[in-house]
Design an enzyme around this catalytic site. Structure first.
Site, short mmCIF file in Angstrom:
data_model
loop_
_atom_site.label_atom_id
_atom_site.label_comp_id
_atom_site.label_asym_id
_atom_site.label_seq_id
_atom_site.Cartn_x
_atom_site.Cartn_y
_atom_site.Cartn_z
N CYS A 2 -14.94 10.29 77.87
CA CYS A 2 -16.11 9.76 78.43
C CYS A 2 -16.09 8.54 78.92
CB CYS A 2 -17.04 9.78 77.13
SG CYS A 2 -16.99 11.49 76.39
N ARG A 27 -13.91 10.04 84.43
CA ARG A 27 -13.61 10.00 82.98
C ARG A 27 -14.48 11.35 82.31
NH1 ARG A 27 -11.52 5.23 81.33
NH2 ARG A 27 -11.69 6.13 79.15
N TRP A 74 -17.60 14.06 78.50
CA TRP A 74 -16.54 15.02 78.48
C TRP A 74 -16.61 15.91 77.22
CZ3 TRP A 74 -12.27 16.59 75.80
CH2 TRP A 74 -11.29 17.65 76.54
N ASN A 100 -17.46 7.04 73.18
CA ASN A 100 -16.26 7.59 73.54
C ASN A 100 -15.03 8.04 72.41
OD1 ASN A 100 -13.85 8.70 74.95
ND2 ASN A 100 -13.62 6.72 76.02
N GLY A 101 -14.50 9.07 72.23
CA GLY A 101 -13.69 9.41 71.04
C GLY A 101 -14.09 10.41 70.25
N GLU A 486 5.61 19.96 88.70
CA GLU A 486 4.45 19.07 89.09
C GLU A 486 3.65 19.72 90.26
OE1 GLU A 486 3.04 16.64 88.03
OE2 GLU A 486 1.86 15.56 89.95
N LYS A 490 -0.28 20.77 89.98
CA LYS A 490 -1.21 20.11 90.86
C LYS A 490 -2.25 21.37 91.30
CE LYS A 490 -1.44 17.07 90.25
NZ LYS A 490 -0.43 16.19 89.53
N GLU A 493 -4.44 22.96 88.50
CA GLU A 493 -5.60 22.11 88.05
C GLU A 493 -6.76 21.83 89.14
OE1 GLU A 493 -4.61 18.04 86.66
OE2 GLU A 493 -3.26 17.63 88.23
N HIS A 509 16.11 35.51 85.08
CA HIS A 509 15.76 35.91 83.62
C HIS A 509 14.55 36.11 83.14
CE1 HIS A 509 19.86 34.61 82.99
NE2 HIS A 509 19.76 33.36 83.72
N LYS A 608 -10.01 12.28 83.79
CA LYS A 608 -8.78 11.68 84.04
C LYS A 608 -8.13 10.76 83.03
CE LYS A 608 -6.51 9.60 87.25
NZ LYS A 608 -5.44 10.43 87.98
O1 M6R Z 1 -2.76 8.75 82.07
P1 M6R Z 1 -1.66 9.55 81.55
O2 M6R Z 1 -0.56 9.51 82.72
O3 M6R Z 1 -1.10 9.33 80.08
O4 M6R Z 1 -2.01 11.26 81.78
C1 M6R Z 1 -1.26 12.15 81.22
C2 M6R Z 1 -2.05 13.65 81.81
O5 M6R Z 1 -3.05 13.79 81.07
C3 M6R Z 1 -2.13 13.47 83.44
O6 M6R Z 1 -0.98 13.27 83.91
C4 M6R Z 1 -2.61 14.64 83.75
O7 M6R Z 1 -1.62 15.92 83.39
C5 M6R Z 1 -3.22 14.81 85.10
N1 M6R Z 1 -4.47 15.49 85.49
C6 M6R Z 1 -2.20 15.48 86.11
O8 M6R Z 1 -2.45 15.64 87.43
#
Ligand code: M6R
Length: 613
Positions: A2, A27, A74, A100-101, A486, A490, A493, A509, A608
């Site tokens: 949040c 966020r 969130w 937030n939390g 990675e 991408k 997500e 495999h 984020k």
């Molecule tokens: O802020 P951080 O690098 O610790 O975040 C880790 C993951 O939450 C972050 O990399 C997430 O997987 C991203 N959405 C990837 O694009």
């Protein structure tokens, strides 16, 4: 997770808060709300959806107020709807709270309040905390500040909160434990509060990072900070360097695209003052006193989540190859709940863009308690992880607003490569000629990334062809294996297409059973020691009618006739290849997601900064 923003001072609070919420929307974007003290007392307005929905809700309302606070949510406790949106009134509406939390013992507190006759309108833990504070305030006879402090002494969990009361239009009370909170010190005794500095930067560069267990009391233009035990602490005012332009789109359609195209500069920034190829010098100032310890270490444990974990996997190859130090890469979320073996002399490297990831923070605390030396590789200056580690190196990628990490990944890999090279040099495990060659090649990376970006239109055409694919497989070997992971992350997500990354040789495999004419397979097939093997893997895919998009080294004349599409990238030493090979995969995911009409910067269900477990 949040986003929190609050203001008290001489300005109109509502526009400041709304603008701040828009900056923090990355966020969390399930709902948004504000609390103001207008002519009708303490008023809360909130709405499911994005901040624009809240703006519509506020149209025609009395919003004049020089104090206000707002929240983007969130969802954790309770579905995203108007009722569960923050701020929450307390039972007798004497105060409102944003949070937030997660309050872990909220159920026990709620039970006790229910027995006292309280009722609740939302399903949130936040409303419980607000009612708890008010209950103490009403029954213990002290000030609101006392009530906040006493309540927080009972709370288990993580929080950043701001509380406003109907009795004082000059007072904001904020507190943090485990979730970030920044105080901006403005002009004429005005104060800003926010989850990060982005809503504050256009008003002031003077900020105070609230520490865990601290309560900030802003009243009548003064700021006081106390601990949970009521001892006063002296705040340290930092000057932030962030510029407003860095947090705006600057003409791009999305933050993600801007951030992908910023990489020539962000990679250069992550090397600035650290790499001097002509003089053969390499240094990470923040680790100067710890470099010998790193070079002598018998084992490195790297922790991180998501993209940061992928950067850790790249670093594993580089540290082991160049510095000959064994490396283990762990998901922070798993590490924290095991009983990991940490031996004397082990180094733990925590990687995090935000510097606020709850799992990574908890893993750091565990490693610390076992006596490890912890290094941080963070992007956000002054973040919780940066402050929790013994030493570290900032990635200097600049603010990353798009939820999908792009420039943060390449900056992390750059910094980790510098770290490994410095350790290797000290240890004597790298020849002078290779060391010098890698420094020269590192300095050439920004220009090579620029060249890859010029292929954006071609990648867009490929994206168009595969817009409606239902699945994707990504393959790579060696350092390109984490890049395949990675690339798949991408795509899933931001486009919501199912995608999996595998080491190319693992395909036979199991995953090979998925290959048919409907399965696009992205293969990173650059010219390195495993090139021939990867070509064999491509042939296995083609033999089963899979459609191959190959990332190839420029000048490769063999693959274009063998695969369906090629995207050429410049030649670079294999140790540095992830810095180049990641770029076309970021663009491919971006264009597919845009063509599918996805909200690229704020994909569903994500946030984020993941400050909850
Ligand atoms: O802020 P951080 O690098 O610790 O975040 C880790 C993951 O939450 C972050 O990399 C997430 O997987 C991203 N959405 C990837 O694009």
């Amino acid at each position: 997770m949040c986003g929190i923003v609050a203001y008290v001072g001489h300005r109109e609070a509502c526009p400041v808060v709304i603008k701040g919420l828009k900056r923090l929307e990355y966020r969390g974007y399930d709902s948004a709300g504000v609390a103001l003290m207008n002519g009708h007392g303490l008023k809360v307005y909130k709405k499911k959806g994005k901040v624009v929905a809240l703006e519509r809700e506020l149209e025609g309302k009395e919003t004049h107020s020089t104090i206000g606070m707002g929240h983007t949510r969130w969802a954790t406790h309770g579905e995203p709807n108007d009722v569960n949106a923050h701020p929450h009134y307390s039972f007798h509406r004497k105060l409102a709270i944003i949070h937030n939390g997660i309050i872990e013992n909220y159920a026990a507190i709620k039970q006790a309040l229910l027995k006292k006759g309280h009722t609740f309108t939302s399903e949130t833990d936040t409303e419980v905390l607000g009612q708890f504070i008010e209950d103490i305030w009403e029954n213990n006879g002290g000030t609101l500040e006392d009530a906040v402090r006493l309540a927080l002494q009972e709370v288990v969990g993580a929080y950043a909160i701001v509380v406003m009361s109907e009795t004082d239009s000059t007072q904001l009370i904020a507190a943090r434990k485990g979730s970030p909170l920044v105080i901006g010190v403005g002009e004429e005794n005005e104060f800003f509060l926010a989850s990060d500095a982005t809503p504050i930067v256009e008003y002031t560069k003077d900020v105070i990072y609230l520490n865990d267990y601290e309560i900030a009391v802003i009243k009548e233009g003064d700021l006081k900070i106390v601990n949970l035990d009521n001892t006063t602490t002296t705040p340290y005012v930092h000057k932030i360097e962030m510029e407003l332009a860095a947090i705006e789109k600057g003409g791009y359609d999305h933050f993600m695209l801007k951030e992908i195209f910023e990489q020539p500069r962000s990679i250069a920034d992550s090397m600035r003052g650290r790499v001097q190829a002509d003089a053969g010098i390499l240094q990470l100032g923040g680790l100067r006193d710890y470099m010998d310890k790193l070079a002598r270490s018998e084992r490195i444990v790297i922790i991180g989540c998501g993209t940061s974990w992928h950067a850790g996997l790249v670093a594993e190859y580089i540290f082991e190859e160049l510095a000959r130090i064994p490396v283990e890469v762990e998901y922070a979320s798993e590490f924290r709940y095991r009983n990991p073996i940490i031996k004397e002399g082990d180094i733990v490297i925590a990687i995090s863009q935000s510097g606020e990831t709850a799992d990574t923070l908890a893993a750091i605390e565990l490693a610390k308690s076992k006596g490890a030396t912890i290094f941080g590789v963070c992007n956000v200056v002054g973040s919780s992880i940066a402050r929790a580690t013994d030493a570290g190196a900032y990635t200097h990628a600049g603010p990353e607003i798009g939820v999908a990490s792009t420039k943060a990944f390449t900056a992390q890999v750059t910094v980790l490569t510098i770290m490994a090279l410095e350790a290797a040099q000290r240890k004597g495990t790298i020849s002078e000629s290779l060391f010098r060659q890698l420094l020269v090649e590192l300095e050439s990376i920004p220009a090579k990334v620029e060249m890859v970006l010029q292929a954006a239109d071609k990648i867009k055409e490929i994206a168009y062809i595969f817009t409606y694919a239902r699945n994707f497989i990504y393959l790579g070997r060696g350092l390109n294996f984490p890049v395949a992971l990675e690339g798949a992350l991408k795509l899933k997500e931001i486009s919501y297409i199912h995608a999996e990354g595998y080491p190319a040789a693992e395909m036979k495999h199991g995953p090979i059973a998925l290959i048919d004419e409907d399965m696009p397979v992205v293969v990173i097939a650059t010219k390195d020691s495993s090139y021939e093997k990867v070509v064999s893997n491509i042939q296995e895919v083609k033999a089963r009618k899979g459609r191959v998009i190959a990332i190839t080294t420029e000048g490769d004349t063999d693959l274009p006739g063998m695969v369906d599409f090629t995207i050429e990238i410049p030649k670079v030493h294999s140790m540095l290849m992830p810095l180049i090979s990641a770029i076309p995969l970021q663009l491919l995911a971006y264009y597919i997601a845009v063509m599918r009409g996805r909200n690229v910067d704020q994909p569903r269900n994500l946030a984020k900064s993941v400050t909850v477990e």
